[in-house]
Enzyme design. Sequence first.
Site, PDB file in Angstrom:
ATOM      1  N   LYS A 135      57.493  82.547  -0.757  1.00 49.87           N
ATOM      2  CA  LYS A 135      58.633  81.522  -0.805  1.00 49.87           C
ATOM      3  C   LYS A 135      59.704  82.069  -1.784  1.00 49.87           C
ATOM      4  CE  LYS A 135      59.156  76.955  -2.939  1.00 49.87           C
ATOM      5  NZ  LYS A 135      59.546  76.800  -4.365  1.00 49.87           N
ATOM      6  N   HIS A 194      67.286  75.978  -1.644  1.00 52.50           N
ATOM      7  CA  HIS A 194      67.985  74.582  -1.969  1.00 52.50           C
ATOM      8  C   HIS A 194      69.125  74.452  -1.095  1.00 52.50           C
ATOM      9  CE1 HIS A 194      66.778  76.127  -6.165  1.00 52.50           C
ATOM     10  NE2 HIS A 194      66.047  75.353  -5.684  1.00 52.50           N
ATOM     11  N   LYS A 199      64.153  81.675  -7.238  1.00 52.31           N
ATOM     12  CA  LYS A 199      64.996  82.726  -7.972  1.00 52.31           C
ATOM     13  C   LYS A 199      64.486  84.035  -8.380  1.00 52.31           C
ATOM     14  CE  LYS A 199      68.584  83.461 -10.490  1.00 52.31           C
ATOM     15  NZ  LYS A 199      69.728  84.151  -9.699  1.00 52.31           N
ATOM     16  N   CYS A 223      49.078  78.829 -10.846  1.00 56.26           N
ATOM     17  CA  CYS A 223      49.409  77.584  -9.926  1.00 56.26           C
ATOM     18  C   CYS A 223      49.489  78.447  -8.635  1.00 56.26           C
ATOM     19  CB  CYS A 223      50.700  77.317 -10.464  1.00 56.26           C
ATOM     20  SG  CYS A 223      51.822  76.557  -9.036  1.00 56.26           S
ATOM     21  N   CYS A 234      51.056  72.871 -14.693  1.00 52.57           N
ATOM     22  CA  CYS A 234      51.990  74.097 -13.976  1.00 52.57           C
ATOM     23  C   CYS A 234      53.442  73.207 -14.446  1.00 52.57           C
ATOM     24  CB  CYS A 234      51.867  74.295 -12.623  1.00 52.57           C
ATOM     25  SG  CYS A 234      53.305  74.960 -12.399  1.00 52.57           S
ATOM     26  N   CYS A 254      55.935  73.413 -11.650  1.00 55.72           N
ATOM     27  CA  CYS A 254      55.887  72.418 -10.585  1.00 55.72           C
ATOM     28  C   CYS A 254      56.067  71.164 -11.485  1.00 55.72           C
ATOM     29  CB  CYS A 254      54.488  72.286  -9.927  1.00 55.72           C
ATOM     30  SG  CYS A 254      54.118  73.649  -8.805  1.00 55.72           S
ATOM     31  N   HIS A 268      69.882  78.322  -4.856  1.00 57.25           N
ATOM     32  CA  HIS A 268      69.603  79.546  -4.142  1.00 57.25           C
ATOM     33  C   HIS A 268      69.560  79.130  -2.557  1.00 57.25           C
ATOM     34  CE1 HIS A 268      65.340  78.453  -3.518  1.00 57.25           C
ATOM     35  NE2 HIS A 268      64.903  78.739  -4.852  1.00 57.25           N
ATOM     36  N   HIS A 305      53.544  78.698  -7.895  1.00 60.09           N
ATOM     37  CA  HIS A 305      54.211  79.699  -8.926  1.00 60.09           C
ATOM     38  C   HIS A 305      53.616  81.022  -9.051  1.00 60.09           C
ATOM     39  CE1 HIS A 305      56.612  75.871  -9.130  1.00 60.09           C
ATOM     40  NE2 HIS A 305      57.671  76.692  -9.556  1.00 60.09           N
TER      41      HIS A 305
HETATM   42  N1  MSP Z   1      63.201  68.204  -8.830  1.00 62.37           N
HETATM   43  C1  MSP Z   1      62.130  68.191  -7.972  1.00 62.37           C
HETATM   44  C2  MSP Z   1      62.534  67.264  -6.764  1.00 62.37           C
HETATM   45  C3  MSP Z   1      62.695  65.781  -7.382  1.00 62.37           C
HETATM   46  S1  MSP Z   1      62.960  64.771  -5.955  1.00 62.37           S
HETATM   47  C4  MSP Z   1      62.610  63.327  -6.486  1.00 62.37           C
HETATM   48  C5  MSP Z   1      62.057  69.645  -7.392  1.00 62.37           C
HETATM   49  N2  MSP Z   1      63.053  70.485  -7.580  1.00 62.37           N
HETATM   50  S2  MSP Z   1      63.292  71.920  -7.079  1.00 62.37           S
HETATM   51  O1  MSP Z   1      64.646  72.385  -7.392  1.00 62.37           O
HETATM   52  O2  MSP Z   1      62.110  72.957  -7.678  1.00 62.37           O
HETATM   53  O3  MSP Z   1      62.851  71.974  -5.412  1.00 62.37           O
HETATM   54  C6  MSP Z   1      63.898  71.323  -4.813  1.00 62.37           C
HETATM   55  C7  MSP Z   1      63.418  71.518  -3.440  1.00 62.37           C
HETATM   56  O4  MSP Z   1      63.766  72.708  -3.068  1.00 62.37           O
HETATM   57  C8  MSP Z   1      62.292  71.420  -2.837  1.00 62.37           C
HETATM   58  O5  MSP Z   1      62.240  70.490  -1.905  1.00 62.37           O
HETATM   59  C9  MSP Z   1      61.736  72.781  -2.277  1.00 62.37           C
HETATM   60  O6  MSP Z   1      60.804  72.694  -1.503  1.00 62.37           O
HETATM   61  C10 MSP Z   1      63.073  73.264  -1.985  1.00 62.37           C
HETATM   62  N3  MSP Z   1      62.893  74.643  -2.223  1.00 62.37           N
HETATM   63  C11 MSP Z   1      63.038  75.424  -2.986  1.00 62.37           C
HETATM   64  N4  MSP Z   1      62.531  76.773  -2.615  1.00 62.37           N
HETATM   65  C12 MSP Z   1      62.674  76.865  -1.397  1.00 62.37           C
HETATM   66  C13 MSP Z   1      62.563  77.777  -0.359  1.00 62.37           C
HETATM   67  N5  MSP Z   1      62.544  79.000  -0.532  1.00 62.37           N
HETATM   68  N6  MSP Z   1      62.850  77.155   1.091  1.00 62.37           N
HETATM   69  C14 MSP Z   1      63.088  76.102   1.386  1.00 62.37           C
HETATM   70  N7  MSP Z   1      63.168  74.988   0.413  1.00 62.37           N
HETATM   71  C15 MSP Z   1      62.560  75.479  -0.944  1.00 62.37           C
HETATM   72  O7  MSP Z   1      60.998  70.088  -6.751  1.00 62.37           O
END
Ligand code: MSP
Length: 544
Positions: free
Chosen positions: A314, A34, A317, A163, A140, A143, A31, A166
């Site tokens: 935040k 990411h 999805k 959490c 969680c 997380c 999304h 979440h």
């Molecule tokens: N798999 C772990 C990371 C492992 S690194 C060795 C993870 N994955 S995640 O897909 O949940 O999140 C990945 C990244 O996306 C995190 O840095 C998280 O902060 C970022 N984001 C998820 N939602 C976000 C926003 N709404 N805004 C900005 N970044 C966000 O955690």
Amino acid sequence: MAATADHSTTGANAPAYYVSTPIYYVNDRPHLGHAYTTVAGDVLTRWHRQRGEKVWYLTGTDEHGQKIMRTAEANGVSPQEWCDKLVEEEWKPLWEHLEIANDDFIRTTQQRHTDRVQEFVQDLYDKGEIYKGGYSGPYCVGCEEYKLPGDLLDGATEGEKLCAVHKKPVEWLEEENYFFRLSAYGPKLLEFYAANPDFIQPASARNEVLRFVEQDLKDLSISRSTFNWGVPLPWDEKHVLYVWVDALQNYITAAGYGSDPERFAELWPASVHLVGKDILRFHAVIWPAMLMAAGLPLPKRVVANGWLMVGGEKMSKSNLTGIAPTDLTSHFGVDAYRYYFLRAIPFGTDGSFSWEDFSARYTSELANDFGNLASRAAAMVGKYFGGVLPASASDGEAEQALKDGLAKAVEAADRKIGEELDFAGGLAAIFEFVKQVNGYITEQEPWKVAKTAFGDGGSDEGRARLATILYTAAESLRATAVLLNPVMPSTAEKLWASLGAEAGLGALSAQTIATVADWGRLPVGATVTKGEILFPRLEEKPAA
Ligand code: MSP
């Protein structure tokens, strides 16, 4: 946020500027949140490439753990099938679409990763850093983390705990598992943070980590025996490794740890780990402690970005209100998308996205200030000089002011984007220069000067003045194309082509930041063509 190092040499084993993104969970499709970090890392690494440095950019996917396993089960396929499908159909295509120029893509289910992970933990086990014990506590799954009481919110019913990230109930887990002696590393970590004040950025993130480590660190549970979707512990295959311990190692396994010592020496320690603020502790506490235990150097910087927010929450999805990155790129284009989030939200702070704000910036900054400047300048060289770039006759004060403005913009952008990761500030500096060029044209009124250049009453002097103005405009655009190439590569290429720059200067990618402010690089006689409109008028906003 400064941390300078010399990456300019190209010999074998010279250090590379190595940037990583978090590896993303593939329980769902990517999304906007990411894409935000991945684009930022791409701009950072493209900027360093534009400096002529050796660079390595890594992204990838985190494929083990309960979250992925449950998602696969719910969809009636094996976890591996689920990951393969999501990676090939969603994640890789999006990064390609957004023009992410990563050098590698690591998946934690690849054998090149799992073999090295087993060696790494076996080594820690042999060194006595890992022991067997029992743990119970709130967990969680979102997380993939055991939570501390202070991390939880009260739920709707008596005793229910949620959490804080979440907003979903945590589960109570009780397990016998293996532990990493994290508690032993508190003092060493604090010593390291003190000796390396730039290690965690921004300052707010650093303070949060310091406060956390100053309390007593608990040993970390690093294995699970209640499910099997993970890397088996080599000395006790009833257990799989905790997904985070496996995931963090991607940064070294992809860089050649244990498989390619020469490459590893070139790439490790990483220059920058980009992380979201929610996963800061893993990167700034657990990961450094694991590396210390293994006797490996620590990354140079961990930089936490804020969250993209929707309606004060935040973006995730479930609360995306249906917006996917491609919904935005199909309306605004890929380059404007890459530009917008970095320009509009100071890196490190939370920021809200709105369609209206994006439209406003697109129209005023990209279409009016920048796009129109490019098309007007090219059109005038076409109209008055048959598309052949004339020589500047004599530069005066106005031209000197632009040269100074450019030098200032280059210095600021290079420092802010390349070192401080202040993308918004760097882009503001570049666009300040674009504004200055617009002001120059408005003041110089080339359309009026043209009347003194040609036809009845036309003079050599008039033609010389007009030539000076148009050369100055084109030369300013030459520099702008180089400065914006890391952020908006397709647009910069179009501009480069319209200026006819390639014939005299070579490829845009071969230009360096060090020479971008050298005035007069664009060769006289270059073939300037109008080219396509860089930022077309926006269509109506599609109905929701
Ligand atoms: N798999 C772990 C990371 C492992 S690194 C060795 C993870 N994955 S995640 O897909 O949940 O999140 C990945 C990244 O996306 C995190 O840095 C998280 O902060 C970022 N984001 C998820 N939602 C976000 C926003 N709404 N805004 C900005 N970044 C966000 O955690």
